[in-house]
Design an enzyme around this catalytic site. Structure first.
Site, PDB file in Angstrom:
ATOM      1  CB  THR A   1      13.981-119.744 -56.880  1.00 36.58           C
ATOM      2  OG1 THR A   1      15.116-119.230 -57.523  1.00 36.58           O
ATOM      3  CG2 THR A   1      14.274-121.163 -56.430  1.00 36.58           C
TER       4      THR A   1
ATOM      5  CB  THR B   1      15.778-121.614 -59.696  1.00 35.52           C
ATOM      6  OG1 THR B   1      15.749-120.215 -59.975  1.00 35.52           O
ATOM      7  CG2 THR B   1      17.165-122.129 -59.988  1.00 35.52           C
TER       8      THR B   1
ATOM      9  CG  ASN C   1      19.461-117.076 -61.784  1.00 35.90           C
ATOM     10  OD1 ASN C   1      19.329-117.010 -60.567  1.00 35.90           O
ATOM     11  ND2 ASN C   1      20.430-116.450 -62.417  1.00 35.90           N
TER      12      ASN C   1
ATOM     13  CG  ASP D   1      23.089-118.603 -59.754  1.00 35.57           C
ATOM     14  OD1 ASP D   1      22.954-117.411 -59.419  1.00 35.57           O
ATOM     15  OD2 ASP D   1      22.222-119.460 -59.544  1.00 35.57           O
TER      16      ASP D   1
ATOM     17  CB  SER E   1      22.784-123.261 -56.177  1.00 32.07           C
ATOM     18  OG  SER E   1      21.459-123.003 -55.786  1.00 32.07           O
TER      19      SER E   1
ATOM     20  N   GLY F   1      14.591-116.772 -53.398  1.00 31.56           N
ATOM     21  CA  GLY F   1      15.118-115.518 -52.838  1.00 31.56           C
ATOM     22  C   GLY F   1      16.591-115.278 -53.111  1.00 31.56           C
TER      23      GLY F   1
HETATM   24  O1  DON Z   1      20.603-121.115 -57.438  1.00 36.87           O
HETATM   25  C1  DON Z   1      20.529-119.997 -56.935  1.00 36.87           C
HETATM   26  O2  DON Z   1      21.002-119.715 -55.867  1.00 36.87           O
HETATM   27  C2  DON Z   1      19.734-118.921 -57.663  1.00 36.87           C
HETATM   28  N1  DON Z   1      19.695-119.209 -59.058  1.00 36.87           N
HETATM   29  C3  DON Z   1      18.374-118.850 -57.064  1.00 36.87           C
HETATM   30  C4  DON Z   1      17.547-117.774 -57.672  1.00 36.87           C
HETATM   31  C5  DON Z   1      16.383-117.414 -56.849  1.00 36.87           C
HETATM   32  O3  DON Z   1      16.171-117.871 -55.773  1.00 36.87           O
HETATM   33  C6  DON Z   1      15.499-116.385 -57.407  1.00 36.87           C
HETATM   34  N2  DON Z   1      14.317-116.222 -56.591  1.00 36.87           N
HETATM   35  N3  DON Z   1      13.947-115.400 -55.902  1.00 36.87           N
END
Ligand code: DON
Length: 571
Positions: free
Chosen positions: A383, A401, A403, A425, A454, A475
């Site tokens: 992200t 992101t 994802n 998600d 999210s 993250g």
């Molecule tokens: O929206 C969310 O919480 C996830 N799709 C975020 C994904 C993410 O942070 C991946 N990165 N490290």
């Protein structure tokens, strides 16, 4: 070749790739602390130096923080394809020089043809990788609609000016950093499985190197259409046709009706306070704001500073707060258009105190005793976050992101942008973990046009009504606890922003019932003490990549997380 069937061999390839990329990113770089001059003109912090430079240039040309956010995001869509994107979604919170705060939700939505059990086989079991890899994992993208709306309300420079740097980089090429070359190499097998052989991120020798150039003329054309036609340049005409052709070449379900229907939303930000500071954060469909405020409110009942930074006692306390908050997240949080999220109950002081009352400072609570379940945690997805302040004092925190790294790994042919795999998600099957180990309930089940929950937490902290800290991070599930710790580092532990971002991070998310920590970052005695308190500890290569700005006495101090290529550029 766009075969939606992924054999066990490919499954193995994914595991090897995840393992390799975890190892690669674990080699942290030394932080280059900028000269201690007082910068007041503007500051942009993002995941890539070219994007931060473009954002900073836009500010120098007289653009405001919103203009810079748009140009920076568009540049990331070119030079940082693993997460910067046109084919994903995100959230923005802001605080204007006039004192107004708010939020923009440009999260993806489930396609109209989506169904609650679309990733389950006839026995009700989750079909491996169906929600993470390939055309069926793609949700309706929101980024372009969000950027257009952002510009309509707040933009100062012409829209075309904000698009041009990204167009030029796509057309004339850009060079790979070492980290980006390594990341692309990790994904060559999956790219070749999911895309045609002329896909521009496939290296003929299968080996990208630092300094190699990438040219994306098809993406330049896509950006030109967005420049000239705004929203229609993406959701209609050539780009839409190419996107739908791509989706139909696999097993995707997005239709023109989905593209026509998509709309990002202006929202009120979720505001709270912490030890005299105002916290501006993202309401649902992000769980980030609610969870962050719950954690901060819970922490306010304790004197964290007296426990010391990353001592066993302070990690134990953070862990116990996180255990309770992530249990709430799993059952109560979802898209508020579809599910009544009990925000005021979750943030009620009496409720927080009653949750805190079961915390024992001498031993851990069992997550099983809070709620049942068991999951694995997979890390190293992507992200990207950007933090910006302009000379007038407008502040923007924006997280976006695809994802996973490169989303679904499907690039739209000719239009040359990756599509997200955000459908993962959702709670694909209640009680079954997603790729971040997060479990969910009915509140986050799949429904047509629904937004998946999210963890993204773009956040602005005000002190004396003025922006004080602007921050966010990638993250997955660790986003919330990473933002939490950096606020604690600055406010409770009195750290500089550089020190705060550099410090070792820890993470707990209720299930799995483990305290994750950045490998090599905790004292041996601290690990032993935590084990004596009953915790199971698990090292991770890294947790989060924070891009932050601290504003003190009017001076902008930016820090791009040394865990990545992140960079702060200001003047
Ligand atoms: O929206 C969310 O919480 C996830 N799709 C975020 C994904 C993410 O942070 C991946 N990165 N490290």
């Amino acid at each position: 070749m766009r075969n939606p069937f992924i054999s066990h061999l490919y499954g193995l390839a994914v595991l090897i790739i995840l393992f390799q990329s975890s190892c690669k990113e674990s080699s942290q770089k030394t932080l280059e602390v900028p000269e201690s001059t007082c910068l007041t003109g503007g500051m942009v912090v993002s995941a890539h130096p070219l994007a931060s430079q473009v954002g900073s240039d836009i500010l120098e040309q007289g653009g405001n923080a919103f203009d810079a956010a748009i140009a920076t995001q568009l540049t990331l869509a070119v030079v940082y394809p693993r997460a910067g994107n046109l084919g994903g979604g995100g959230f923005m919170v802001y605080h204007t020089a006039e004192g107004a705060s708010g939020a923009l939700d440009f999260r993806e939505r489930a396609p109209l043809r989506a169904e609650r059990d679309m990733y389950l086989d006839p026995n009700g079991d989750v079909i491996p990788k169906a929600s993470t890899l390939g055309h069926l994992s793609v949700a309706v993208p929101g980024v372009v609609d969000g950027l257009v709306k952002n510009h309509e309300r707040f933009g100062r420079l012409p829209w075309a000016t904000l698009l041009q740097p990204a167009i030029d980089l796509a057309e004339n090429g850009f060079t790979l950093t070492d980290a980006e070359a390594a990341k692309l190499n990790d994904y060559q097998v999956l790219f070749s499985v999911m895309n045609d052989s002329d896909m521009p991120f496939l290296d003929p020798d299968g080996n990208w190197n630092e300094g190699d150039s990438i040219f994306l003329p098809g993406l330049a054309e896509t950006l030109r259409l967005i420049r000239d036609q705004g929203r229609a340049g993406f959701y209609q005409g050539r780009t839409a046709e190419l996107l739908l052709a791509e989706i139909q070449s696999g097993n995707g379900i997005i239709s023109q009706a989905d593209l026509d229907l998509y709309s990002s939303n202006w929202m009120e930000s979720l505001n709270g306070d912490y030890r005299g500071h105002e916290i501006i954060c993202m309401p649902p469909p992000s769980s980030g704001g609610v969870a962050l405020l719950q954690l901060l409110k819970g922490m306010e009942e304790y004197d964290l500073n007296s426990l010391g930074h990353n001592s066993a006692a302070s990690i134990h306390l953070m862990t116990e707060l996180e255990r309770r908050v992530y249990a709430d997240r799993a059952s109560h949080l979802g898209d508020p258009d579809f599910h009544d999220v009990p925000i005021s109950m979750l943030l009620d002081s009496k409720y927080i105190s009653s949750r805190n009352s079961s915390i024992d400072l001498t031993k851990k609570t069992d997550s099983e005793s809070i709620k049942k379940g068991d999951v694995e945690l997979i890390e190293s997805m992507e992200t990207t976050h950007l933090s910006i302040i302009d000379g007038d004092g407008n502040a923007v925190a924006l997280t976006t992101t695809l994802n996973g790294n490169y989303g679904s790994k499907v690039m739209v042919d000719e239009a040359q942008f990756f599509l997200n795999n955000e459908m993962d998600d959702f709670s694909v099957k209640p009680g079954t973990p997603n790729m971040y180990g997060l479990i969910g309930a009915e509140a986050n089940s799949i429904a047509p046009s629904k937004r998946m929950l999210s963890s993204m937490s773009p956040t602005i902290v005000l002190k004396n009504d003025q922006p004080y800290l602007i921050l966010g991070t990638p993250g997955g599930s660790t986003i919330i606890t990473t933002v939490f710790q950096n606020i604690l580092n600055v406010i409770d532990h009195g750290m500089s922003i550089e020190q705060s971002v550099n410090e070792t991070r820890v993470h707990h998310q209720w299930l799995p019932d483990k305290v994750f920590y950045e490998n090599g970052g905790l004292e041996y005695e601290v690990i032993q003490e935590l084990e004596d308190l009953g915790h199971e500890l698990a090292p991770k290569p890294l947790i989060g990549r924070v891009d932050a700005i601290l504003i003190e006495e009017g001076c902008f101090q930016g820090i791009g997380d040394p865990r990545g290529d992140d960079s702060a550029i200001g003047f």
